[in-house]
Design a protein around this motif. Structure first.
Motif, PDB file in Angstrom:
ATOM      1  N   TYR A 160      32.777  41.151  74.574  1.00 19.65           N
ATOM      2  CA  TYR A 160      34.099  41.278  73.955  1.00 19.65           C
ATOM      3  C   TYR A 160      34.020  42.013  72.620  1.00 19.65           C
ATOM      4  CZ  TYR A 160      38.928  40.006  72.968  1.00 19.65           C
ATOM      5  OH  TYR A 160      40.278  40.058  72.714  1.00 19.65           O
ATOM      6  N   LEU A 161      33.009  41.686  71.823  1.00 23.44           N
ATOM      7  CA  LEU A 161      32.860  42.347  70.525  1.00 23.44           C
ATOM      8  C   LEU A 161      32.516  43.825  70.685  1.00 23.44           C
ATOM      9  CD1 LEU A 161      30.922  39.615  68.497  1.00 23.44           C
ATOM     10  CD2 LEU A 161      33.307  40.309  68.183  1.00 23.44           C
ATOM     11  N   LEU A 162      31.645  44.135  71.638  1.00 25.03           N
ATOM     12  CA  LEU A 162      31.245  45.531  71.825  1.00 25.03           C
ATOM     13  C   LEU A 162      32.382  46.379  72.374  1.00 25.03           C
ATOM     14  CD1 LEU A 162      27.562  45.395  73.099  1.00 25.03           C
ATOM     15  CD2 LEU A 162      28.422  46.549  71.057  1.00 25.03           C
ATOM     16  N   LEU A 163      33.187  45.813  73.260  1.00 21.95           N
ATOM     17  CA  LEU A 163      34.320  46.562  73.797  1.00 21.95           C
ATOM     18  C   LEU A 163      35.355  46.853  72.711  1.00 21.95           C
ATOM     19  CD1 LEU A 163      34.747  44.794  77.248  1.00 21.95           C
ATOM     20  CD2 LEU A 163      34.110  47.185  76.876  1.00 21.95           C
ATOM     21  N   ARG A 164      35.264  46.120  71.609  1.00 16.78           N
ATOM     22  CA  ARG A 164      36.192  46.331  70.491  1.00 16.78           C
ATOM     23  C   ARG A 164      35.435  46.672  69.211  1.00 16.78           C
ATOM     24  NH1 ARG A 164      37.583  43.373  74.352  1.00 16.78           N
ATOM     25  NH2 ARG A 164      39.736  43.157  75.059  1.00 16.78           N
ATOM     26  N   LYS A 165      34.310  47.346  69.372  1.00 19.77           N
ATOM     27  CA  LYS A 165      33.497  47.681  68.197  1.00 19.77           C
ATOM     28  C   LYS A 165      34.318  48.496  67.216  1.00 19.77           C
ATOM     29  CE  LYS A 165      31.111  51.580  70.490  1.00 19.77           C
ATOM     30  NZ  LYS A 165      31.208  51.334  71.936  1.00 19.77           N
ATOM     31  N   GLY A 166      34.099  48.194  65.937  1.00 20.57           N
ATOM     32  CA  GLY A 166      34.896  48.828  64.896  1.00 20.57           C
ATOM     33  C   GLY A 166      36.066  47.970  64.451  1.00 20.57           C
ATOM     34  N   LYS A 167      36.354  46.907  65.204  1.00 16.38           N
ATOM     35  CA  LYS A 167      37.446  46.005  64.861  1.00 16.38           C
ATOM     36  C   LYS A 167      36.887  44.627  64.511  1.00 16.38           C
ATOM     37  CE  LYS A 167      40.828  48.161  67.970  1.00 16.38           C
ATOM     38  NZ  LYS A 167      41.755  47.913  69.103  1.00 16.38           N
ATOM     39  N   THR A 168      37.550  43.945  63.582  1.00 16.79           N
ATOM     40  CA  THR A 168      37.190  42.573  63.248  1.00 16.79           C
ATOM     41  C   THR A 168      38.007  41.643  64.127  1.00 16.79           C
ATOM     42  OG1 THR A 168      36.668  43.166  60.966  1.00 16.79           O
ATOM     43  CG2 THR A 168      37.097  40.847  61.422  1.00 16.79           C
ATOM     44  N   ILE A 169      37.315  40.796  64.885  1.00 13.46           N
ATOM     45  CA  ILE A 169      37.985  39.911  65.849  1.00 13.46           C
ATOM     46  C   ILE A 169      38.042  38.494  65.286  1.00 13.46           C
ATOM     47  CG2 ILE A 169      37.987  39.058  68.218  1.00 13.46           C
ATOM     48  CD1 ILE A 169      38.243  42.125  67.928  1.00 13.46           C
ATOM     49  N   PRO A 170      39.245  37.946  65.080  1.00  8.30           N
ATOM     50  CA  PRO A 170      39.355  36.576  64.562  1.00  8.30           C
ATOM     51  C   PRO A 170      38.707  35.575  65.511  1.00  8.30           C
ATOM     52  CG  PRO A 170      41.474  37.732  64.466  1.00  8.30           C
ATOM     53  CD  PRO A 170      40.559  38.582  65.291  1.00  8.30           C
ATOM     54  N   ALA A 171      38.210  34.483  64.944  1.00  5.15           N
ATOM     55  CA  ALA A 171      37.596  33.436  65.759  1.00  5.15           C
ATOM     56  C   ALA A 171      38.575  32.924  66.809  1.00  5.15           C
ATOM     57  CB  ALA A 171      37.126  32.286  64.859  1.00  5.15           C
ATOM     58  N   ALA A 172      39.838  32.792  66.428  1.00  2.35           N
ATOM     59  CA  ALA A 172      40.840  32.279  67.373  1.00  2.35           C
ATOM     60  C   ALA A 172      40.987  33.191  68.584  1.00  2.35           C
ATOM     61  CB  ALA A 172      42.188  32.117  66.672  1.00  2.35           C
ATOM     62  N   GLU A 173      40.882  34.499  68.364  1.00  2.00           N
ATOM     63  CA  GLU A 173      40.996  35.443  69.487  1.00  2.00           C
ATOM     64  C   GLU A 173      39.792  35.341  70.412  1.00  2.00           C
ATOM     65  OE1 GLU A 173      41.292  40.268  70.296  1.00  2.00           O
ATOM     66  OE2 GLU A 173      42.057  39.443  68.415  1.00  2.00           O
ATOM     67  N   LEU A 174      38.609  35.217  69.822  1.00  2.00           N
ATOM     68  CA  LEU A 174      37.410  35.040  70.651  1.00  2.00           C
ATOM     69  C   LEU A 174      37.522  33.775  71.507  1.00  2.00           C
ATOM     70  CD1 LEU A 174      34.414  35.959  68.301  1.00  2.00           C
ATOM     71  CD2 LEU A 174      34.929  36.993  70.528  1.00  2.00           C
ATOM     72  N   ILE A 175      37.965  32.703  70.884  1.00  2.00           N
ATOM     73  CA  ILE A 175      38.100  31.437  71.611  1.00  2.00           C
ATOM     74  C   ILE A 175      39.143  31.563  72.710  1.00  2.00           C
ATOM     75  CG2 ILE A 175      38.924  29.060  71.367  1.00  2.00           C
ATOM     76  CD1 ILE A 175      37.592  29.118  68.571  1.00  2.00           C
ATOM     77  N   GLU A 176      40.245  32.233  72.413  1.00  2.00           N
ATOM     78  CA  GLU A 176      41.331  32.401  73.375  1.00  2.00           C
ATOM     79  C   GLU A 176      40.863  33.138  74.623  1.00  2.00           C
ATOM     80  OE1 GLU A 176      45.144  35.303  73.516  1.00  2.00           O
ATOM     81  OE2 GLU A 176      44.932  34.092  71.710  1.00  2.00           O
ATOM     82  N   HIS A 177      39.961  34.112  74.436  1.00  2.00           N
ATOM     83  CA  HIS A 177      39.511  34.919  75.558  1.00  2.00           C
ATOM     84  C   HIS A 177      38.302  34.344  76.282  1.00  2.00           C
ATOM     85  CE1 HIS A 177      42.240  37.889  73.889  1.00  2.00           C
ATOM     86  NE2 HIS A 177      42.105  38.563  75.012  1.00  2.00           N
ATOM     87  N   ILE A 178      37.583  33.450  75.649  1.00  2.00           N
ATOM     88  CA  ILE A 178      36.322  32.991  76.243  1.00  2.00           C
ATOM     89  C   ILE A 178      36.368  31.515  76.618  1.00  2.00           C
ATOM     90  CG2 ILE A 178      33.848  32.712  75.797  1.00  2.00           C
ATOM     91  CD1 ILE A 178      34.166  35.199  73.930  1.00  2.00           C
TER      92      ILE A 178
END
Length: 217
Positions: A160-178
């Protein structure tokens, strides 16, 4: 990655939920058109699987609303309607693919993978960033060409982080997707998974922008 499955047949919805979850996806389920739009406008999804014959709002109405807001998200239509004209209408309204019922889950999952790769604009299934390489088809991660052993959650985080490299991903978004909930346990689990993942990746690869989220560097 998080999928939205819109299907009013309980047995099929359950089968799709279990099938995609087994393949490492996070799944939200909607059983009618109104619920589908509520979920779509309050969440971020990588792809939508959309039945046409829905209560309250039809799948075609949902498709039009989604496309009015988002031109990029991949959408696969599912329908018992197998006439060519129905396929044409769906594709003309913005669907990316159309699968007639009954279908084999393996074919649907393969189409989902194909659309996700296309949507992320990768020429193949490989994503590379520095010495880290992710094979999204095989769901494997390599560092300096050596495969590292990751569990499903760890893999999902780095993908998920690599597919959006260059962007800061909030913890809540990571949790929502995983994860499937945003409970305190999920936040604690994210911290644990990130800590373990960092040990397996190059030092400093996953950065923490305090108060904002995570990104790769």
């Amino acid at each position: 990655m998080k999928l939205l499955i819109v299907e009013d047949e309980q047995a099929l919805q359950t089968a799709l939920y279990k099938g995609f979850s087994k393949h490492g996806y996070t799944v939200d389920s909607a059983f009618n058109g109104e619920e589908a739009l509520d979920l779509f406008f309050s969440n971020t999804y990588a792809l939508i699987v959309l039945d046409l014959n829905l209560p309250k709002l039809s799948g075609m109405e949902v498709l039009k609303e989604v496309r009015a807001d988002n031109k990029e998200i991949p959408i696969i239509i599912l329908s018992a309607r197998n006439e060519v004209k129905d396929k044409i209408i769906g594709l003309d309204e913005g669907a990316n693919d159309y699968l007639a019922k009954p279908f084999h889950f393996g074919e649907l999952e393969a189409r989902v993978r194909a659309l996700l790769r296309r949507n992320f604009k990768t020429s193949d299934s490989i994503i590379e960033f520095g010495t880290v390489k992710v094979d999204t088809a095989a769901k494997k991660v390599f560092v300096a060409d050596e495969e590292i052993n990751l569990n499903k959650k760890e893999y999902s985080i780095i993908e998920y982080l690599l597919l959006r490299k260059g962007k800061t991903i909030p913890a809540a978004e990571l949790i929502e997707h995983i994860w499937e909930s945003d409970s305190e346990d999920s936040f604690n689990s994210l911290k644990v998974r990130l800590s373990e993942l960092r040990k397996k990746l190059p030092e400093g690869f996953i950065k923490n922008a305090r108060g904002h989220g995570y990104y790769v560097e």
